[in-house]
Design a protein around this motif. Structure first.
Motif, mmCIF file in Angstrom:
data_model
loop_
_atom_site.group_PDB
_atom_site.id
_atom_site.type_symbol
_atom_site.label_atom_id
_atom_site.label_comp_id
_atom_site.label_asym_id
_atom_site.label_seq_id
_atom_site.Cartn_x
_atom_site.Cartn_y
_atom_site.Cartn_z
ATOM 1 N N VAL A 27 -4.440 7.337 -3.185
ATOM 2 C CA VAL A 27 -5.214 6.144 -2.832
ATOM 3 C C VAL A 27 -6.199 6.497 -1.730
ATOM 4 O O VAL A 27 -5.809 7.036 -0.690
ATOM 5 C CB VAL A 27 -4.281 5.009 -2.353
ATOM 6 C CG1 VAL A 27 -5.095 3.758 -2.017
ATOM 7 C CG2 VAL A 27 -3.223 4.699 -3.396
ATOM 8 N N THR A 28 -7.462 6.204 -1.959
ATOM 9 C CA THR A 28 -8.485 6.463 -0.949
ATOM 10 C C THR A 28 -8.476 5.348 0.088
ATOM 11 O O THR A 28 -7.837 4.297 -0.099
ATOM 12 C CB THR A 28 -9.877 6.536 -1.592
ATOM 13 O OG1 THR A 28 -10.215 5.245 -2.137
ATOM 14 C CG2 THR A 28 -9.909 7.577 -2.710
ATOM 15 N N LEU A 29 -9.199 5.571 1.190
ATOM 16 C CA LEU A 29 -9.258 4.562 2.245
ATOM 17 C C LEU A 29 -9.849 3.261 1.718
ATOM 18 O O LEU A 29 -9.338 2.171 2.012
ATOM 19 C CB LEU A 29 -10.097 5.080 3.421
ATOM 20 C CG LEU A 29 -10.309 4.089 4.570
ATOM 21 C CD1 LEU A 29 -8.966 3.667 5.169
ATOM 22 C CD2 LEU A 29 -11.215 4.691 5.644
ATOM 23 N N ILE A 68 -5.151 -4.226 0.117
ATOM 24 C CA ILE A 68 -4.780 -5.226 1.125
ATOM 25 C C ILE A 68 -5.507 -6.541 0.858
ATOM 26 O O ILE A 68 -4.915 -7.629 0.916
ATOM 27 C CB ILE A 68 -5.102 -4.710 2.543
ATOM 28 C CG1 ILE A 68 -4.169 -3.555 2.918
ATOM 29 C CG2 ILE A 68 -4.966 -5.837 3.574
ATOM 30 C CD1 ILE A 68 -4.492 -2.897 4.242
ATOM 31 N N SER A 69 -6.793 -6.454 0.553
ATOM 32 C CA SER A 69 -7.578 -7.660 0.286
ATOM 33 C C SER A 69 -7.069 -8.381 -0.952
ATOM 34 O O SER A 69 -6.923 -9.615 -0.961
ATOM 35 C CB SER A 69 -9.054 -7.292 0.100
ATOM 36 O OG SER A 69 -9.582 -6.692 1.260
ATOM 37 N N ARG A 70 -6.767 -7.614 -1.993
ATOM 38 C CA ARG A 70 -6.282 -8.225 -3.229
ATOM 39 C C ARG A 70 -4.893 -8.830 -3.025
ATOM 40 O O ARG A 70 -4.562 -9.856 -3.616
ATOM 41 C CB ARG A 70 -6.275 -7.182 -4.344
ATOM 42 C CG ARG A 70 -6.059 -7.773 -5.717
ATOM 43 C CD ARG A 70 -6.402 -6.789 -6.816
ATOM 44 N NE ARG A 70 -7.848 -6.622 -6.965
ATOM 45 C CZ ARG A 70 -8.421 -5.929 -7.944
ATOM 46 N NH1 ARG A 70 -7.668 -5.321 -8.841
ATOM 47 N NH2 ARG A 70 -9.737 -5.832 -8.021
ATOM 48 N N ASN A 95 0.830 -1.204 0.000
ATOM 49 C CA ASN A 95 0.000 0.000 0.000
ATOM 50 C C ASN A 95 0.863 1.252 0.000
ATOM 51 O O ASN A 95 0.568 2.236 -0.696
ATOM 52 C CB ASN A 95 -0.914 0.023 1.227
ATOM 53 C CG ASN A 95 -2.021 -1.003 1.144
ATOM 54 O OD1 ASN A 95 -1.760 -2.199 1.085
ATOM 55 N ND2 ASN A 95 -3.259 -0.545 1.145
ATOM 56 N N CYS A 96 1.935 1.237 0.786
ATOM 57 C CA CYS A 96 2.830 2.394 0.862
ATOM 58 C C CYS A 96 3.475 2.665 -0.487
ATOM 59 O O CYS A 96 3.578 3.829 -0.916
ATOM 60 C CB CYS A 96 3.911 2.161 1.918
ATOM 61 S SG CYS A 96 3.286 2.059 3.607
#
Length: 353
Positions: A264-266, A273-275, A255-256
């Motif tokens: 990147v939105t919340l 993360i899910s992917r 993500n970082c």
């Protein structure tokens, strides 16, 4: 030569290191060349330096978390320094072996040579495997429900390809679940019954050639189970919480890196993360060392939606941060560790292999 030494030298030979390096670099080069995208490398100058720094910080925190977990599992038998050696070499072993194989055998030897009895070493390695797998088993359904099906990428996938991806995921998931629950039964419920089942199965003509291995594995399960008896609530709480922590850190690192190149939105952070969870469950069945080549090739299809033209740059950075450093650090730590546990002559043997 000591059998443990033979195993270490064989599994950590230079050729084992070079294979994933060439596979990874070859796949990376292909990603850029196929789209005439060498100019895309200039995009690194557009990265948000603070998000890149955050990625490195998360990596450091993750490794400290791994050190804390193995130190807690061994009831602080390992010092922080010894924990660092074990984790670096464990990651090294995982980087040069196929994901489906992993570094469990090497990890057991690492712990044993650090002075931990074999039965306890087996127990600690088996527990880490069970905890890691349980994280996948519990987190995957949450990811599927939270994203309402968006967790599976459509970018770069046709209908048949997407169907094959989903099939690979579900096969991987159920194989992991079956293996994990068998291990839980064997370690915590009926270890001797599990050994009896193995021996009965290998008494059949079809499986008879594995009877010796079944007997040995059955004994290992019994030994490991005996070492885990009587562990209190705090012991298991530390193990579970540290496992959740290190895997969340492992996933958030990506993500970082993505956030360093695009806003990147919340909700997108949660989707990434899910992917990533789905991505790694599928990658667990990769046949190349450390998933080298396969990770690089599959990455754009999973995360290209968020990155656009920065996809190739991010996959290179991702592997540079999370994969190649362990090949380098492992190669540095290994000779010193071998000298410590086997003696100086082993270092000369290791250099010759």
């Amino acid at each position: 030569m000591d059998q443990n030494k033979k195993t270490i030298l064989k599994n950590f030979s230079p050729i084992k290191v070079l294979i994933p390096v060439f596979l990874g670099l070859g796949a990376t080069a292909w990603l850029f060349l196929k789209d005439d995208g060498l100019d895309d490398l200039k995009g690194i100058t557009q990265a948000n330096i603070w998000w890149l720094a955050a990625a490195l910080l998360v990596l450091l925190i993750r490794d400290v978390g791994y050190m804390y977990r193995i130190r807690s599992l061994t009831d602080k038998f390992l010092s922080w320094r010894n924990s660092l050696d074990v984790i670096m070499l464990w990651e090294f072993a995982s980087a040069i072996t196929p994901s489906v194989v992993g570094g469990s055998t090497i990890a057991t030897i690492l712990l044993h040579k650090e002075g931990i009895p074999l039965g306890k070493s087996l127990a600690y390695v088996m527990v880490t495997a069970v905890l890691d797998n349980m994280f996948f088993i519990l987190a995957a359904p949450i990811a599927l429900l939270a994203t309402q099906g968006e967790v599976f990428p459509t970018f770069g996938f046709g209908g048949s390809d997407l169907s094959a991806l989903k099939t690979a995921f579900y096969i991987s998931y159920f194989l992991i679940a079956i293996y994990t629950f068998i291990m839980i039964y064997a370690l915590f419920v009926r270890p001797r019954a599990f050994k009896w089942i193995l021996l009965k199965l290998t008494s059949l003509k079809l499986f008879r050639k594995w009877r010796v291995n079944a007997f040995q594995h059955g004994n290992e399960i019994v030994w490991a189970s005996q070492q885990l008896k009587g562990k209190d609530f705090n012991y298991w709480a530390r193990a579970i919480i540290s496992t959740i922590f290190v895997w969340c850190a492992r996933y958030f690192l990506l993500n970082c890196l993505i956030a360093a190149f695009t806003d990147v939105t919340l909700s997108e952070h949660l989707l990434i993360i899910s992917r990533n969870l789905i991505f790694w469950i599928v990658m667990l069945v990769a046949i190349t060392p450390g998933g080298a080549g396969i990770v690089e090739m599959a990455f754009p299809s999973f995360f290209g939606l968020f990155l656009g033209g920065f996809s190739n740059i991010v996959v290179v950075l991702y592997r540079l941060i999370t994969y190649y450093p362990y090949l380098v650090l492992g190669s540095i730590v290994l000779p010193r560790w071998i000298a410590k546990v086997f003696g100086r002559q082993a270092v000369e043997d290791e250099v010759k292999v």
